[in-house]
Design a protein around this motif. Structure first.
Motif, short mmCIF file in Angstrom:
data_model
loop_
_atom_site.label_atom_id
_atom_site.label_comp_id
_atom_site.label_asym_id
_atom_site.label_seq_id
_atom_site.Cartn_x
_atom_site.Cartn_y
_atom_site.Cartn_z
N PRO A 31 -71.73 19.89 -141.62
CA PRO A 31 -71.34 19.42 -140.28
C PRO A 31 -71.45 17.90 -140.16
CG PRO A 31 -72.93 21.22 -140.14
CD PRO A 31 -72.86 20.79 -141.58
N ALA A 32 -70.52 17.34 -139.43
CA ALA A 32 -70.55 15.90 -139.17
C ALA A 32 -71.61 15.60 -138.11
CB ALA A 32 -69.19 15.43 -138.68
N PRO A 33 -72.14 14.39 -138.09
CA PRO A 33 -73.04 14.03 -137.00
C PRO A 33 -72.23 14.00 -135.70
CG PRO A 33 -72.62 12.14 -138.44
CD PRO A 33 -71.95 13.32 -139.05
N ASN A 34 -72.84 14.41 -134.62
CA ASN A 34 -72.15 14.46 -133.33
C ASN A 34 -70.84 15.24 -133.45
OD1 ASN A 34 -71.73 14.04 -130.62
ND2 ASN A 34 -70.89 11.99 -130.87
N ASP A 35 -70.93 16.45 -133.97
CA ASP A 35 -69.78 17.28 -134.34
C ASP A 35 -69.18 18.00 -133.13
OD1 ASP A 35 -67.88 18.60 -135.79
OD2 ASP A 35 -69.29 19.62 -137.12
N ILE A 36 -68.30 17.32 -132.41
CA ILE A 36 -67.70 17.92 -131.21
C ILE A 36 -66.68 18.99 -131.56
CG2 ILE A 36 -68.07 15.83 -129.84
CD1 ILE A 36 -64.96 15.40 -130.09
N LEU A 37 -66.19 19.01 -132.79
CA LEU A 37 -65.18 19.98 -133.17
C LEU A 37 -65.71 21.41 -133.22
CD1 LEU A 37 -63.29 18.06 -136.01
CD2 LEU A 37 -62.68 18.27 -133.58
N ARG A 38 -67.01 21.56 -133.21
CA ARG A 38 -67.60 22.90 -133.22
C ARG A 38 -67.78 23.48 -131.82
NH1 ARG A 38 -69.10 24.12 -138.51
NH2 ARG A 38 -69.36 22.29 -139.80
N ALA A 39 -67.37 22.74 -130.80
CA ALA A 39 -67.47 23.22 -129.42
C ALA A 39 -66.49 24.38 -129.21
CB ALA A 39 -67.17 22.09 -128.45
N GLU A 40 -66.81 25.21 -128.25
CA GLU A 40 -65.93 26.34 -127.93
C GLU A 40 -64.62 25.83 -127.33
OE1 GLU A 40 -66.17 30.63 -125.73
OE2 GLU A 40 -67.93 29.70 -126.63
N SER A 41 -63.54 26.40 -127.78
CA SER A 41 -62.22 25.97 -127.35
C SER A 41 -61.88 26.49 -125.95
CB SER A 41 -61.16 26.46 -128.34
OG SER A 41 -59.87 26.13 -127.89
N ILE A 42 -61.17 25.65 -125.19
CA ILE A 42 -60.70 26.08 -123.86
C ILE A 42 -59.24 26.51 -123.91
CG2 ILE A 42 -62.35 24.60 -122.63
CD1 ILE A 42 -59.96 22.68 -122.08
N THR A 43 -58.67 26.54 -125.11
CA THR A 43 -57.26 26.89 -125.27
C THR A 43 -57.12 28.10 -126.20
OG1 THR A 43 -57.10 25.28 -127.07
CG2 THR A 43 -56.43 24.52 -124.88
N GLU A 44 -57.78 29.18 -125.86
CA GLU A 44 -57.83 30.33 -126.76
C GLU A 44 -56.45 30.92 -127.08
OE1 GLU A 44 -60.73 33.31 -125.73
OE2 GLU A 44 -62.16 31.78 -125.11
N MET A 45 -55.58 31.05 -126.07
CA MET A 45 -54.26 31.62 -126.32
C MET A 45 -53.44 30.69 -127.23
SD MET A 45 -52.26 34.13 -125.99
CE MET A 45 -52.74 35.13 -124.62
N VAL A 46 -53.50 29.40 -126.97
CA VAL A 46 -52.80 28.42 -127.81
C VAL A 46 -53.35 28.48 -129.23
CG1 VAL A 46 -52.41 25.94 -128.17
CG2 VAL A 46 -52.23 26.91 -125.87
N ASP A 47 -54.65 28.62 -129.35
CA ASP A 47 -55.29 28.70 -130.67
C ASP A 47 -54.82 29.93 -131.44
OD1 ASP A 47 -56.62 26.52 -129.65
OD2 ASP A 47 -58.54 27.56 -129.42
N THR A 48 -54.64 31.04 -130.74
CA THR A 48 -54.17 32.27 -131.38
C THR A 48 -52.74 32.08 -131.90
OG1 THR A 48 -55.58 33.62 -129.96
CG2 THR A 48 -53.74 34.74 -131.03
N VAL A 49 -51.88 31.52 -131.06
CA VAL A 49 -50.50 31.25 -131.49
C VAL A 49 -50.51 30.29 -132.68
CG1 VAL A 49 -48.30 30.23 -130.80
CG2 VAL A 49 -49.53 31.71 -129.21
N ALA A 50 -51.35 29.27 -132.62
CA ALA A 50 -51.45 28.30 -133.72
C ALA A 50 -51.89 28.99 -135.01
CB ALA A 50 -52.43 27.18 -133.36
N SER A 51 -52.85 29.88 -134.93
CA SER A 51 -53.34 30.57 -136.13
C SER A 51 -52.24 31.43 -136.77
CB SER A 51 -54.54 31.45 -135.79
OG SER A 51 -55.63 30.65 -135.41
N VAL A 52 -51.50 32.14 -135.94
CA VAL A 52 -50.41 32.97 -136.46
C VAL A 52 -49.35 32.07 -137.10
CG1 VAL A 52 -48.50 34.50 -135.78
CG2 VAL A 52 -50.81 34.88 -134.86
N CYS A 53 -48.99 30.99 -136.42
CA CYS A 53 -47.97 30.08 -136.96
C CYS A 53 -48.47 29.37 -138.21
CB CYS A 53 -47.53 29.08 -135.89
SG CYS A 53 -46.49 29.85 -134.64
#
Length: 149
Positions: A31-53
């Protein structure tokens, strides 16, 4: 678009995917210091579409080949793939050095997508352009909505 395509393994597509994923594998393990990328996403539906694509994108650049595409060689599009990858790596380096701002977040989202896009254009892989385009839009929405706005 389909008439010139054939099913054929594209090793360069797989290699591009693997080198783009190297920084992600490092991030998963260290993990990076001050790792904001590990925060919970607020765009779950967009993330699902992104994963499929993303899956469709990788499959399409790895198994579809245009009959008219030549052997991979240095071209303007291959140079752009390289530049995008280097910008992406530079963004990861900045992120690991504690720089967290809009430019770094956009550097982690846009250049890898453009690398895949330029690769598909170079290989004349029209099939891959659709999932790459949708993935790019979703990836940018994710980055902007979760970490910039």
């Amino acid at each position: 678009m389909l008439k010139n395509c054939k099913l054929s393994f594209e090793i360069w597509g797989l290699l591009l995917f693997l080198i783009v994923m190297i920084p992600n594998f490092i991030w998963f393990a260290i993990p990076a210091p001050n790792d904001i990328l590990r925060a919970e996403s607020i765009t779950e539906m967009v993330d699902t579409v992104a994963s499929v694509c993303q899956i469709l994108m990788i499959v399409s650049i790895c198994i579809f080949r245009n009959r008219e595409s030549k052997k991979l060689c240095i071209s303007p599009f291959v140079i752009m793939v390289t530049v995008c990858y280097l910008l992406y790596v530079a963004s990861w380096i900045a992120y690991y050095n504690g720089m967290i701002n809009a430019i770094v977040i956009l550097g982690l989202t846009i250049p890898p997508c453009l690398a895949f896009l330029f690769f598909a254009i170079d290989r004349k892989n029209g099939i891959a352009l659709i999932p790459i385009s949708i993935f790019t839009i979703c990836h940018v929405v994710y980055g902007v909505a979760n970490f910039i706005v």
